[in-house]
Write a protein that holds these residues in place. Structure first.
Motif, PDB file in Angstrom:
ATOM      1  N   ILE A 160       0.836  -1.205   0.000  1.00  0.00           N
ATOM      2  CA  ILE A 160       0.000   0.000   0.000  1.00  0.00           C
ATOM      3  C   ILE A 160       0.870   1.254   0.000  1.00  0.00           C
ATOM      4  CG2 ILE A 160      -1.951  -1.068   1.190  1.00  0.00           C
ATOM      5  CD1 ILE A 160      -0.960   0.209   3.795  1.00  0.00           C
ATOM      6  N   ILE A 161       0.249   2.381  -0.418  1.00  0.00           N
ATOM      7  CA  ILE A 161       0.869   3.687  -0.235  1.00  0.00           C
ATOM      8  C   ILE A 161       0.002   4.468   0.756  1.00  0.00           C
ATOM      9  CG2 ILE A 161       2.055   3.765  -2.444  1.00  0.00           C
ATOM     10  CD1 ILE A 161      -0.175   5.515  -3.548  1.00  0.00           C
ATOM     11  N   THR A 162       0.660   5.310   1.573  1.00  0.00           N
ATOM     12  CA  THR A 162      -0.038   5.981   2.662  1.00  0.00           C
ATOM     13  C   THR A 162       0.394   7.437   2.780  1.00  0.00           C
ATOM     14  OG1 THR A 162       1.657   5.245   4.236  1.00  0.00           O
ATOM     15  CG2 THR A 162      -0.319   3.864   4.023  1.00  0.00           C
ATOM     16  N   THR A 163      -0.416   8.203   3.515  1.00  0.00           N
ATOM     17  CA  THR A 163      -0.131   9.609   3.791  1.00  0.00           C
ATOM     18  C   THR A 163      -0.669   9.925   5.181  1.00  0.00           C
ATOM     19  OG1 THR A 163      -0.201  11.805   2.744  1.00  0.00           O
ATOM     20  CG2 THR A 163      -2.267  10.575   2.815  1.00  0.00           C
ATOM     21  N   PRO A 164      -0.171  10.961   5.857  1.00  0.00           N
ATOM     22  CA  PRO A 164      -0.606  11.199   7.239  1.00  0.00           C
ATOM     23  C   PRO A 164      -2.039  11.688   7.405  1.00  0.00           C
ATOM     24  CG  PRO A 164       1.562  12.153   6.858  1.00  0.00           C
ATOM     25  CD  PRO A 164       1.014  11.768   5.526  1.00  0.00           C
ATOM     26  N   LYS A 214       8.038   3.054   4.965  1.00  0.00           N
ATOM     27  CA  LYS A 214       7.299   3.908   5.888  1.00  0.00           C
ATOM     28  C   LYS A 214       5.797   3.649   5.768  1.00  0.00           C
ATOM     29  CE  LYS A 214      10.503   7.797   6.309  1.00  0.00           C
ATOM     30  NZ  LYS A 214      10.691   9.254   6.142  1.00  0.00           N
ATOM     31  N   VAL A 215       5.114   3.728   6.902  1.00  0.00           N
ATOM     32  CA  VAL A 215       3.659   3.586   6.933  1.00  0.00           C
ATOM     33  C   VAL A 215       3.081   4.787   7.659  1.00  0.00           C
ATOM     34  CG1 VAL A 215       1.706   2.180   7.686  1.00  0.00           C
ATOM     35  CG2 VAL A 215       3.843   1.071   6.978  1.00  0.00           C
ATOM     36  N   ASN A 216       2.112   5.450   7.032  1.00  0.00           N
ATOM     37  CA  ASN A 216       1.453   6.597   7.631  1.00  0.00           C
ATOM     38  C   ASN A 216       0.017   6.256   8.015  1.00  0.00           C
ATOM     39  OD1 ASN A 216       3.389   7.899   5.247  1.00  0.00           O
ATOM     40  ND2 ASN A 216       3.575   8.850   7.241  1.00  0.00           N
ATOM     41  N   PHE A 217      -0.673   7.218   8.594  1.00  0.00           N
ATOM     42  CA  PHE A 217      -1.986   6.997   9.192  1.00  0.00           C
ATOM     43  C   PHE A 217      -3.044   6.587   8.172  1.00  0.00           C
ATOM     44  CE2 PHE A 217      -6.063   8.933  10.622  1.00  0.00           C
ATOM     45  CZ  PHE A 217      -6.295   8.087  11.701  1.00  0.00           C
ATOM     46  N   ALA A 218      -3.051   7.241   7.019  1.00  0.00           N
ATOM     47  CA  ALA A 218      -4.160   7.060   6.078  1.00  0.00           C
ATOM     48  C   ALA A 218      -3.724   6.323   4.820  1.00  0.00           C
ATOM     49  CB  ALA A 218      -4.758   8.425   5.702  1.00  0.00           C
ATOM     50  N   LYS A 219      -4.425   5.255   4.496  1.00  0.00           N
ATOM     51  CA  LYS A 219      -4.146   4.507   3.269  1.00  0.00           C
ATOM     52  C   LYS A 219      -4.666   5.268   2.059  1.00  0.00           C
ATOM     53  CE  LYS A 219      -5.379   0.253   0.820  1.00  0.00           C
ATOM     54  NZ  LYS A 219      -6.105  -1.041   0.892  1.00  0.00           N
ATOM     55  N   VAL A 220      -3.852   5.345   1.013  1.00  0.00           N
ATOM     56  CA  VAL A 220      -4.258   5.971  -0.243  1.00  0.00           C
ATOM     57  C   VAL A 220      -4.765   4.919  -1.229  1.00  0.00           C
ATOM     58  CG1 VAL A 220      -3.474   7.294  -2.250  1.00  0.00           C
ATOM     59  CG2 VAL A 220      -2.650   7.888   0.047  1.00  0.00           C
ATOM     60  N   ALA A 221      -3.945   3.894  -1.478  1.00  0.00           N
ATOM     61  CA  ALA A 221      -4.307   2.901  -2.490  1.00  0.00           C
ATOM     62  C   ALA A 221      -3.425   1.670  -2.329  1.00  0.00           C
ATOM     63  CB  ALA A 221      -4.151   3.485  -3.897  1.00  0.00           C
ATOM     64  N   ASN A 222      -3.847   0.597  -2.960  1.00  0.00           N
ATOM     65  CA  ASN A 222      -3.009  -0.592  -3.073  1.00  0.00           C
ATOM     66  C   ASN A 222      -2.013  -0.391  -4.206  1.00  0.00           C
ATOM     67  OD1 ASN A 222      -4.456  -2.120  -1.080  1.00  0.00           O
ATOM     68  ND2 ASN A 222      -6.048  -2.481  -2.606  1.00  0.00           N
ATOM     69  N   LEU A 223      -0.844  -0.968  -4.079  1.00  0.00           N
ATOM     70  CA  LEU A 223       0.140  -0.885  -5.156  1.00  0.00           C
ATOM     71  C   LEU A 223      -0.386  -1.518  -6.445  1.00  0.00           C
ATOM     72  CD1 LEU A 223       3.479  -1.640  -3.270  1.00  0.00           C
ATOM     73  CD2 LEU A 223       2.845   0.505  -4.382  1.00  0.00           C
ATOM     74  N   SER A 224      -1.274  -2.479  -6.317  1.00  0.00           N
ATOM     75  CA  SER A 224      -1.846  -3.125  -7.504  1.00  0.00           C
ATOM     76  C   SER A 224      -2.729  -2.175  -8.315  1.00  0.00           C
ATOM     77  CB  SER A 224      -2.657  -4.355  -7.087  1.00  0.00           C
ATOM     78  OG  SER A 224      -3.673  -3.993  -6.168  1.00  0.00           O
TER      79      SER A 224
END
Length: 256
Positions: A182-186, A215-225
């Motif tokens: 996954i990709i994430t943002t705070p 790194k892992v942040n609070f909010a998930k943006v999307a799956n890498l897929s």
């Protein structure tokens, strides 16, 4: 100096400097590289730091977010190399979207040779840079300003985005987690607008320097897929390419 005392001082040094190489630390504490590597391994096992290629960074809370002004100073050469590769994905006549971020900000500087592009962004900083480039059709999404990232987010931004369709979205990230894919943002509102950018685009190009990996942040943006292409600099961890193969995207690793 006792081992525990040295580890405490290493941790204090990393929080002050934000990052350090094994060589830097071995000189700072007058011990061998192997001793520093052992100390870093133990600090990582207790969730105090994150080891990187050749060094370490302190772990931050998942909700931590540095200001965009501070982040613009980090990994400039890496971001510029990523931007030079990203511009190869753009064709005359494309409608492209530039996410708010310091890596996508570098892409603007590569667009000066184009005269037939439609560009959408939610970034005040990027909009200001685009204003100096003649011949481009530029749209700024409306919304609420997040000063930390110079981004416009919220219902007005989302409503504007839902009215258009994009050929290629260029997205940045605060964290790329290979384990969960996954990709994430705070921030949740920024994660939501990033996700909508991906959904409303035919192709998504993720632009990230190596410091975001792991790194892992609070909010998930999307799956890498859900990402079509990923561009990253060559200072990635060992086996990064192997690990990314699981997610069915096109990976481009660029030299600085």
């Amino acid at each position: 100096m006792f081992m525990e005392e040295r580890k405490a001082q290493i941790l204090e040094y990393l929080h002050h400097m934000t990052r350090a190489s094994v060589h830097d630390l071995s000189q700072q504490f007058n011990v061998s590289d192997s001793t520093i590597r052992r100390d870093l391994k133990e600090l990582e096992e207790t969730d105090n730091i994150k080891r990187t290629h050749g060094g370490a960074i302190p772990l931050q809370p998942v909700s931590f977010e540095a200001s965009i002004g501070d982040r613009k100073k980090d990994y400039i050469a890496e971001k510029q190399a990523i931007a030079r590769k990203a511009v190869e994905f753009i064709n005359p006549g494309d409608a492209i979207l530039l996410d708010s971020g310091t890596t996508t900000y570098e892409l603007v500087k590569e667009l000066k040779s184009f005269s037939n592009l439609s560009i959408v962004t939610n970034s005040i900083s990027i909009m200001q840079e685009l204003a100096d480039i003649p011949g481009l059709d530029v749209m700024l999404l409306g919304g609420n300003l997040r000063r930390e990232t110079s981004a416009l987010v919220g219902p007005f931004a989302e409503q504007s985005l839902n009215m258009i369709r994009i050929d290629k979205a260029f997205i940045g990230t605060n964290g790329l987690d290979l384990k969960e894919g996954i990709i994430t943002t705070p921030n949740l509102t920024e994660a939501r607008i990033k996700r909508m950018m991906i959904t409303n685009s035919r192709h998504t190009i993720l632009m990230t320097d190596h410091s975001k990996i792991g790194k892992v942040n609070f909010a998930k943006v999307a799956n890498l897929s859900e990402i079509d292409f990923c561009i990253v600099d060559h200072q990635v961890p060992d086996h990064f390419g192997e690990d990314m193969n699981r997610y069915d995207l096109n990976l481009h690793i660029v030299n600085i």
